[in-house]
Design a protein around this motif. Structure first.
Motif, PDB file in Angstrom:
ATOM      1  N   GLY A  13     -18.554  21.974  26.286  1.00  0.00           N
ATOM      2  CA  GLY A  13     -19.083  23.053  27.404  1.00  0.00           C
ATOM      3  C   GLY A  13     -18.169  24.032  27.930  1.00  0.00           C
ATOM      4  O   GLY A  13     -18.412  24.992  27.940  1.00  0.00           O
ATOM      5  N   GLY A  14     -17.016  23.533  28.436  1.00  0.00           N
ATOM      6  CA  GLY A  14     -15.995  24.335  29.068  1.00  0.00           C
ATOM      7  C   GLY A  14     -15.601  25.414  28.108  1.00  0.00           C
ATOM      8  O   GLY A  14     -15.503  26.715  28.315  1.00  0.00           O
ATOM      9  N   VAL A  15     -15.129  25.141  26.745  1.00  0.00           N
ATOM     10  CA  VAL A  15     -14.798  26.083  25.868  1.00  0.00           C
ATOM     11  C   VAL A  15     -15.843  26.778  25.435  1.00  0.00           C
ATOM     12  O   VAL A  15     -15.526  28.345  25.327  1.00  0.00           O
ATOM     13  CB  VAL A  15     -14.318  25.225  24.653  1.00  0.00           C
ATOM     14  CG1 VAL A  15     -14.345  26.302  23.268  1.00  0.00           C
ATOM     15  CG2 VAL A  15     -13.035  24.435  24.900  1.00  0.00           C
ATOM     16  N   LEU A  16     -17.214  26.616  25.319  1.00  0.00           N
ATOM     17  CA  LEU A  16     -18.117  27.474  24.934  1.00  0.00           C
ATOM     18  C   LEU A  16     -18.307  28.374  26.381  1.00  0.00           C
ATOM     19  O   LEU A  16     -18.691  29.746  26.019  1.00  0.00           O
ATOM     20  CB  LEU A  16     -19.526  26.846  24.877  1.00  0.00           C
ATOM     21  CG  LEU A  16     -19.598  25.815  23.598  1.00  0.00           C
ATOM     22  CD1 LEU A  16     -20.857  25.257  23.469  1.00  0.00           C
ATOM     23  CD2 LEU A  16     -19.357  26.843  22.438  1.00  0.00           C
ATOM     24  N   LEU A  17     -18.221  27.900  27.620  1.00  0.00           N
ATOM     25  CA  LEU A  17     -18.443  28.872  28.633  1.00  0.00           C
ATOM     26  C   LEU A  17     -17.313  29.792  28.555  1.00  0.00           C
ATOM     27  O   LEU A  17     -17.387  31.111  29.172  1.00  0.00           O
ATOM     28  CB  LEU A  17     -18.222  28.251  29.897  1.00  0.00           C
ATOM     29  CG  LEU A  17     -18.314  28.734  31.368  1.00  0.00           C
ATOM     30  CD1 LEU A  17     -19.816  29.590  31.545  1.00  0.00           C
ATOM     31  CD2 LEU A  17     -18.132  27.823  32.407  1.00  0.00           C
ATOM     32  N   GLY A  40      -5.065  40.294  29.282  1.00  0.00           N
ATOM     33  CA  GLY A  40      -4.482  39.530  28.003  1.00  0.00           C
ATOM     34  C   GLY A  40      -4.080  38.265  28.305  1.00  0.00           C
ATOM     35  O   GLY A  40      -4.429  37.208  27.711  1.00  0.00           O
ATOM     36  N   ILE A  41      -3.401  38.031  29.331  1.00  0.00           N
ATOM     37  CA  ILE A  41      -2.744  36.769  29.647  1.00  0.00           C
ATOM     38  C   ILE A  41      -4.089  35.963  30.172  1.00  0.00           C
ATOM     39  O   ILE A  41      -3.938  34.776  29.681  1.00  0.00           O
ATOM     40  CB  ILE A  41      -1.775  37.056  30.714  1.00  0.00           C
ATOM     41  CG1 ILE A  41      -0.260  37.627  30.111  1.00  0.00           C
ATOM     42  CG2 ILE A  41      -1.272  35.422  31.202  1.00  0.00           C
ATOM     43  CD1 ILE A  41       0.611  37.934  31.182  1.00  0.00           C
ATOM     44  N   LEU A  42      -4.822  36.576  30.865  1.00  0.00           N
ATOM     45  CA  LEU A  42      -5.921  35.677  31.510  1.00  0.00           C
ATOM     46  C   LEU A  42      -7.028  35.261  30.454  1.00  0.00           C
ATOM     47  O   LEU A  42      -7.509  34.218  30.131  1.00  0.00           O
ATOM     48  CB  LEU A  42      -6.718  36.387  32.367  1.00  0.00           C
ATOM     49  CG  LEU A  42      -8.027  35.967  32.981  1.00  0.00           C
ATOM     50  CD1 LEU A  42      -7.794  34.842  33.911  1.00  0.00           C
ATOM     51  CD2 LEU A  42      -8.858  37.066  33.613  1.00  0.00           C
ATOM     52  N   LEU A  43      -7.273  36.113  29.413  1.00  0.00           N
ATOM     53  CA  LEU A  43      -7.877  36.022  28.269  1.00  0.00           C
ATOM     54  C   LEU A  43      -7.574  34.897  27.332  1.00  0.00           C
ATOM     55  O   LEU A  43      -8.006  33.894  26.783  1.00  0.00           O
ATOM     56  CB  LEU A  43      -8.127  37.235  27.521  1.00  0.00           C
ATOM     57  CG  LEU A  43      -9.142  38.225  27.980  1.00  0.00           C
ATOM     58  CD1 LEU A  43      -9.342  39.338  27.196  1.00  0.00           C
ATOM     59  CD2 LEU A  43     -10.479  37.540  28.252  1.00  0.00           C
ATOM     60  N   GLY A  44      -6.093  34.824  27.342  1.00  0.00           N
ATOM     61  CA  GLY A  44      -5.289  33.762  26.734  1.00  0.00           C
ATOM     62  C   GLY A  44      -5.472  32.542  27.128  1.00  0.00           C
ATOM     63  O   GLY A  44      -5.420  31.192  26.510  1.00  0.00           O
ATOM     64  N   LEU A  45      -5.647  32.277  28.700  1.00  0.00           N
ATOM     65  CA  LEU A  45      -5.383  31.279  29.299  1.00  0.00           C
ATOM     66  C   LEU A  45      -6.844  30.469  29.609  1.00  0.00           C
ATOM     67  O   LEU A  45      -7.098  29.341  30.030  1.00  0.00           O
ATOM     68  CB  LEU A  45      -4.584  31.204  30.592  1.00  0.00           C
ATOM     69  CG  LEU A  45      -3.016  31.399  30.422  1.00  0.00           C
ATOM     70  CD1 LEU A  45      -2.270  31.888  31.817  1.00  0.00           C
ATOM     71  CD2 LEU A  45      -2.457  30.057  29.637  1.00  0.00           C
ATOM     72  N   LEU A  46      -7.806  31.407  29.484  1.00  0.00           N
ATOM     73  CA  LEU A  46      -9.329  30.947  29.888  1.00  0.00           C
ATOM     74  C   LEU A  46      -9.676  29.863  29.080  1.00  0.00           C
ATOM     75  O   LEU A  46     -10.243  28.911  29.869  1.00  0.00           O
ATOM     76  CB  LEU A  46     -10.010  32.275  29.684  1.00  0.00           C
ATOM     77  CG  LEU A  46     -11.342  32.291  30.530  1.00  0.00           C
ATOM     78  CD1 LEU A  46     -11.019  32.080  31.957  1.00  0.00           C
ATOM     79  CD2 LEU A  46     -12.027  33.539  30.268  1.00  0.00           C
ATOM     80  N   VAL A  49      -7.997  26.436  30.014  1.00  0.00           N
ATOM     81  CA  VAL A  49      -8.185  25.891  31.342  1.00  0.00           C
ATOM     82  C   VAL A  49      -9.582  25.729  31.689  1.00  0.00           C
ATOM     83  O   VAL A  49     -10.021  24.610  32.324  1.00  0.00           O
ATOM     84  CB  VAL A  49      -7.942  27.115  32.388  1.00  0.00           C
ATOM     85  CG1 VAL A  49      -8.164  26.988  33.748  1.00  0.00           C
ATOM     86  CG2 VAL A  49      -6.310  27.479  32.299  1.00  0.00           C
ATOM     87  N   LEU A  50     -10.631  26.410  31.212  1.00  0.00           N
ATOM     88  CA  LEU A  50     -11.944  26.153  31.365  1.00  0.00           C
ATOM     89  C   LEU A  50     -12.528  24.813  30.384  1.00  0.00           C
ATOM     90  O   LEU A  50     -13.172  24.095  31.121  1.00  0.00           O
ATOM     91  CB  LEU A  50     -12.966  27.233  31.257  1.00  0.00           C
ATOM     92  CG  LEU A  50     -13.027  28.437  32.112  1.00  0.00           C
ATOM     93  CD1 LEU A  50     -14.024  29.316  31.687  1.00  0.00           C
ATOM     94  CD2 LEU A  50     -13.540  27.930  33.359  1.00  0.00           C
ATOM     95  N   GLY A  51     -11.925  24.528  29.431  1.00  0.00           N
ATOM     96  CA  GLY A  51     -12.123  23.363  28.670  1.00  0.00           C
ATOM     97  C   GLY A  51     -11.695  22.233  29.680  1.00  0.00           C
ATOM     98  O   GLY A  51     -12.335  21.086  29.552  1.00  0.00           O
ATOM     99  N   MET A  52     -10.724  22.216  30.184  1.00  0.00           N
ATOM    100  CA  MET A  52      -9.948  21.081  30.917  1.00  0.00           C
ATOM    101  C   MET A  52     -10.946  20.996  32.342  1.00  0.00           C
ATOM    102  O   MET A  52     -11.358  19.746  32.729  1.00  0.00           O
ATOM    103  CB  MET A  52      -8.395  21.295  31.581  1.00  0.00           C
ATOM    104  CG  MET A  52      -7.659  21.074  30.338  1.00  0.00           C
ATOM    105  SD  MET A  52      -5.836  21.115  30.859  1.00  0.00           S
ATOM    106  CE  MET A  52      -5.712  22.857  31.449  1.00  0.00           C
TER     107      MET A  52
END
Length: 76
Positions: A13-17, A40-46, A49-52
């Motif tokens: 669910g976090g990855v889909l979000l 670009g860094i934010l998009l790479g870490l998103l 982070v949202l998965g965890m």
């Protein structure tokens, strides 16, 4: 074993979000053709982070629901 399954569902669910948020941010900031480095860094870490966060939130919500349910069930 229940926590592992709940965590896996929260991770998905976090990855889909994260995919949805990444698409929205990319469309919003790619109007002029370039992406700022910070974005670009934010998009790479998103995604990680949202998965965890999704996995942790799912386990916490499930634990709270299980405790409340076992407390309300008489004779168990």
């Amino acid at each position: 074993m229940r926590q592992v399954g709940t965590g896996a569902l929260g991770l998905v669910g976090g990855v889909l979000l994260a995919l949805i948020v990444q698409d929205l941010l990319a469309v919003a900031f790619l109007q002029d053709g370039t992406i700022p480095i910070a974005l670009g860094i934010l998009l790479g870490l998103l995604m990680p982070v949202l998965g965890m966060v999704g996995a942790g939130a799912a386990v916490l919500i499930d634990n709270r629901y299980t405790k409340r349910r076992s407390r309300d069930t008489p004779g168990v």
